[in-house]
Design a protein around this motif. Structure first.
Motif, mmCIF file in Angstrom:
data_model
loop_
_atom_site.group_PDB
_atom_site.id
_atom_site.type_symbol
_atom_site.label_atom_id
_atom_site.label_comp_id
_atom_site.label_asym_id
_atom_site.label_seq_id
_atom_site.Cartn_x
_atom_site.Cartn_y
_atom_site.Cartn_z
ATOM 1 N N ALA A 60 -3.270 -2.390 4.478
ATOM 2 C CA ALA A 60 -3.549 -0.992 3.419
ATOM 3 C C ALA A 60 -4.247 0.092 4.481
ATOM 4 C CB ALA A 60 -4.575 -1.736 2.549
ATOM 5 N N SER A 64 -9.794 -6.850 -0.900
ATOM 6 C CA SER A 64 -8.337 -7.627 -0.722
ATOM 7 C C SER A 64 -9.270 -8.264 -0.542
ATOM 8 C CB SER A 64 -7.857 -6.641 0.645
ATOM 9 O OG SER A 64 -7.046 -8.101 1.342
ATOM 10 N N ILE A 118 -10.053 -0.058 -2.401
ATOM 11 C CA ILE A 118 -9.571 -1.510 -2.369
ATOM 12 C C ILE A 118 -9.914 -2.972 -2.095
ATOM 13 C CG2 ILE A 118 -7.153 -2.250 -0.528
ATOM 14 C CD1 ILE A 118 -6.828 0.680 0.294
ATOM 15 N N MET A 166 1.122 -1.657 -0.179
ATOM 16 C CA MET A 166 0.023 -0.050 -0.259
ATOM 17 C C MET A 166 0.809 1.386 0.308
ATOM 18 S SD MET A 166 -3.337 0.555 0.006
ATOM 19 C CE MET A 166 -3.810 2.073 -0.336
#
Length: 308
Positions: free
Chosen positions: A224, A215, A213, A200
């Motif tokens: 992150a 993930s 984001i 990140m």
């Protein structure tokens, strides 16, 4: 008459309880002990095994090493265990373990991660969840928070793992419905929080304006979030999603740093893997692909997942 009836009843009881038929020894090879979600799966197996009379379970840590895991399975076979449970390091390498266990007539159950090969032989079972569904559930919420537009980054798990592939495919299925959302980065942090922090930081340094984001798991999403904080960015201003609904993930959801996660039932997977191994060891049939459902977790319902 009474004695014969009692004997018949005892025989019936023993027949109806295959777990009591004989003491069993099950060998378990985990991909990695040092992983929050896999630790929960392992603990669930250990706890559930205690409820099965005569069952002994031995755990081995493959430490993310394919060769080590293959060796562990071979050792279990040499010990002539009654069944083997494997959480694969690499889902592309399970064929050798399947062949070795089948040749020794020892049942093998794969848990959490599905083998890549299809057409598994008898005596082999898989206990896992539908990873594409996890990606779709996650991205549907992220797309809504993003307003259907913006730059998305995807944090990938282990590239050799089909859970990574499935969750990412599910994310992309949803993104395809939103022309305004652009995937600007897609890299692996190998399921790990510390690697996600570094990843990140690299993305932030590049200067892309990131609004979402996705993930593949909570650990990377949390990494992150840590990186965003250290760079003076409020994670609440982004759409951030994880998978697993770990304790730390749920806490981040409560604080508003995490937008969404998807509950993966560690207890359900662990307990079912043990049950399937016991049944196969006792010559019973099981559902070969045993799917444990994913569930969407949001700020509105996260409390109901706190003790699951």
């Amino acid at each position: 008459m009474k004695k014969s009836m009692l004997a018949a009843a005892c025989a019936l009881a023993l027949t109806a309880s295959p777990a009591l038929a004989k003491p069993l020894n099950i060998g378990v090879s985990m991909a990695l002990f040092d992983d929050n979600f896999l630790t929960a799966v392992r603990q669930a197996m250990a706890t559930h095994a205690q409820s099965v009379p005569g069952l002994q379970v031995q755990f081995q840590d493959a430490q993310g090493d394919v060769g080590k895991q293959l060796s562990e399975v071979q050792n279990f076979i040499s010990q002539k265990v009654d069944a083997i449970i494997v959480n694969p390091v690499d889902t592309a390498t399970t064929k050798r373990m399947t062949s070795a266990a089948s040749a020794a007539h020892i049942p093998i159950v794969y848990v959490n991660r599905r083998p890549d090969e299809t057409g598994l032989p008898p005596g082999v079972a898989v206990v896992a969840s539908d990873d594409k569904l996890a990606g779709r559930l996650q991205m549907t919420v992220l797309a809504k928070k993003m307003g259907g537009k913006g730059n998305l980054v995807i944090m990938l798990g282990d590239l050799a793992n089909n859970s990574t592939q499935g969750r990412t495919a599910g994310v992309k299925e949803v993104v395809a419905k939103y022309p305004g959302i652009k995937i600007v980065e897609e890299q692996t942090a190998n399921w790990e929080r510390t690697k996600a922090i570094d990843l990140m930081n690299n993305w932030i340094t590049k200067g892309d304006k990131i609004t979402g984001i996705a993930s593949n798991n909570d650990e990377m999403a949390l990494g992150a979030i840590i990186a965003l904080h250290s760079n003076g960015v409020d994670p609440k201003t982004l759409a951030i999603g994880g998978v697993d609904a770990t304790a730390d993930g749920l806490d981040a959801l409560r604080k508003g740093a995490l937008t969404v996660t998807v509950f993966q039932n560690a207890k359900g997977q662990g307990a079912e893997a043990v049950d399937d191994a016991v049944k196969l060891a006792n010559g019973q049939k099981v559902t070969q692909y045993d799917t444990i459902p994913y569930e969407l977790v949001t700020p509105q319902n996260y409390k109901s997942f706190l003790n699951r």
